[in-house]
Design an enzyme around this catalytic site. Structure first.
Site, PDB file in Angstrom:
ATOM      1  N   SER A 116       0.853  -1.178   0.000  1.00 49.47           N
ATOM      2  CA  SER A 116       0.000   0.000   0.000  1.00 49.47           C
ATOM      3  C   SER A 116       0.891   1.231   0.000  1.00 49.47           C
ATOM      4  O   SER A 116       2.018   1.202   0.484  1.00 49.47           O
ATOM      5  CB  SER A 116      -0.897  -0.036   1.240  1.00 49.47           C
ATOM      6  OG  SER A 116      -0.789   1.157   1.967  1.00 49.47           O
ATOM      7  N   LYS A 117       0.363   2.299  -0.567  1.00 50.07           N
ATOM      8  CA  LYS A 117       1.172   3.516  -0.654  1.00 50.07           C
ATOM      9  C   LYS A 117       1.528   4.040   0.733  1.00 50.07           C
ATOM     10  O   LYS A 117       2.434   4.822   0.900  1.00 50.07           O
ATOM     11  CB  LYS A 117       0.432   4.579  -1.467  1.00 50.07           C
ATOM     12  CG  LYS A 117       0.320   4.154  -2.915  1.00 50.07           C
ATOM     13  CD  LYS A 117      -0.335   5.164  -3.810  1.00 50.07           C
ATOM     14  CE  LYS A 117      -0.551   4.504  -5.166  1.00 50.07           C
ATOM     15  NZ  LYS A 117      -1.433   5.210  -6.049  1.00 50.07           N
TER      16      LYS A 117
END
Ligand code: GLU
Length: 438
Positions: A211-212
């Site tokens: 995930s970012k």
């Protein structure tokens, strides 16, 4: 056969992420395998999330990776405009058509909803996952055009893919559940849908979806570029995230990937973002370059870190000493600083080697020879030859003996090159310390 046309459709909401780069790359490889076109369409309808410069940075980095773009807002093409916000009148026409033939209805606030048909099954043969089916009962009537007149993704994407004559769509698996909504619009408008392929998620080393927000993992292509990862290596590494080549080998170049990427051999299991593998792949590419090319890449990192570059020959020496050990070009700073500050300590194995080979004369003579000598690799080489002739030693006792006495290491790159990078005073001090063994 119909010409293959694929697109990568980023929202300009940020930087180019590994996952986005993979979508772009798979589409590109597939298109080029079939001599088709690779198109970039900017999906900028989520106005609040658009980031200034997002579009340019994405395009620049794709080109940096070695992806050749056939059509885009910048490169032009016959199917433009390539930004959704410049196509609003087009969406309006189709929204009107859907309203007129009863596939959509308008709400009081002006938003338009797509009317999901009853008792329908939507099936498609996913290029990665095989047959997937959805029931219309599981989908509610959904907003096609927002009250501000801007279309939503699921509506705009269909109109654009149709008008841009897109034949194949490779995208992330988070879009699987969007696909039935899109198929409904294709059907309602009497358009032929493209073929879809939903790529598996990319997971981190703890098997969690990358995930970012995962700040432990560097995930943006620009960051890798800045660290001195090579575009060819990134291309190679990313192409293997969810696809495997038909050969054992994993280091493959641009054209070979295109040759093999025929739309089969997708991996169904999540693909792991393995940092060590990326480093390994990158180091392979660095090793394969000539010293001059690597020197050019190293130079800006030295300058940025205030490391004094004596002259071109020095830079080349430095490169030849460290090229084999670099995982990414920026690592030179750390390697070189560690090399300079490495504490000089002879362990038991080293001490035994010097004692059992009676290396005292060797160390003493080297010290004498270098005292007033020019401190350059060829002179150091010459001094070693003189020692060999004077003392009648050669091979391991000579080379390893000197290496231990000057660097406290048993193995390493070419000794003359390596020593010339150290100040001569440091080497003299080390030789003196070594002589204390006797
Ligand atoms: N703009 C969408 C995204 O960035 C594109 C999805 C698609 O390829 O259809 O996820």
């Amino acid at each position: 056969m119909q010409k293959v046309r694929v697109r990568y459709a980023p929202s300009p909401t940020g930087l180019l992420h590994i996952g986005n780069a993979r979508s772009a790359l798979f589409n590109y490889l597939y298109a080029k395998h079939y001599h088709g076109d690779f198109i970039i369409r900017i999906e900028d309808t989520d106005i609040k999330r658009n980031v200034e410069g997002g579009e340019k940075s994405q395009l620049d980095l794709l080109e940096w990776l070695g992806i050749k773009i056939d059509e885009s807002p910048i490169h032009g093409g016959n199917y433009g405009p390539y930004r959704q916000l410049e196509r609003l009148d087009i969406y309006q026409q189709y929204a009107k058509q859907l309203l007129e033939n009863g596939h959509a209805y308008q709400e009081d606030n002006g938003a338009i909803r797509f009317k999901v048909p009853k008792h329908q099954t939507y099936t498609f043969d996913d290029l990665v996952r095989g047959i997937l089916s959805f029931q219309s009962e599981d989908v509610e009537d959904w907003i096609m055009v927002k009250e501000n007149g801007i279309p939503t993704y699921n509506f705009a994407v269909v109109i654009d893919d149709h008008l841009m004559e897109i034949t194949h769509v490779f995208r992330g698996e988070e879009h699987i559940t969007n696909t039935p909504k899109q198929l409904m619009v294709y059907e309602a408008l009497g358009f032929e849908p493209p073929k879809f392929g939903h790529m598996t998620i990319i997971v981190n080393e703890n098997k969690k979806k990358l995930s970012k927000r995962d700040h432990d993992v560097v995930q943006f292509i620009s960051e890798y570029k800045e660290m001195g990862y090579l575009p060819e290596a990134m291309f190679n590494f990313i192409a293997l995230l969810g696809w495997s080549p038909p050969v054992e080998q994993e280091i493959l170049n641009h054209d070979t990937f295109i040759e093999y990427f025929d739309g089969t051999r997708f991996v169904k299991a999540p693909s792991m973002f393995d940092r060590e593998k990326l480093k390994f792949v990158n180091s392979k590419y660095i090793k394969a370059l000539d010293v001059e090319s690597v020197s050019k890449m190293i130079e800006p990192f030295l300058i940025k870190n205030d490391i004094h570059i004596e002259n071109h020959a020095w830079l080349q020496q430095l490169t030849s000493v460290f090229q084999e050990r670099l995982h990414y070009v920026g690592e030179i700073v750390e390697l070189y600083q560690n090399f300079l500050n490495h504490p000089f300590h002879l362990d038991e194995e080293m001490t035994n080697f010097l004692i059992s080979n009676e290396s005292k004369a060797l160390v003493a003579l080297f010290k004498d020879l270098i005292k007033d000598m020019k401190w350059e690799p060829e002179y150091i080489q010459q001094a070693m030859k003189t020692i060999s002739e004077t003392l009648g030693i050669k091979g391991k006792p000579l080379f390893m003996g000197l290496r231990i006495a000057t660097t406290a290491e048993l193995h390493g790159p070419s000794l003359p090159n390596m020593l010339a990078l150290l100040p001569k005073t440091t080497v003299l001090k080390r030789l003196e310390d070594t002589l204390k063994l006797w």
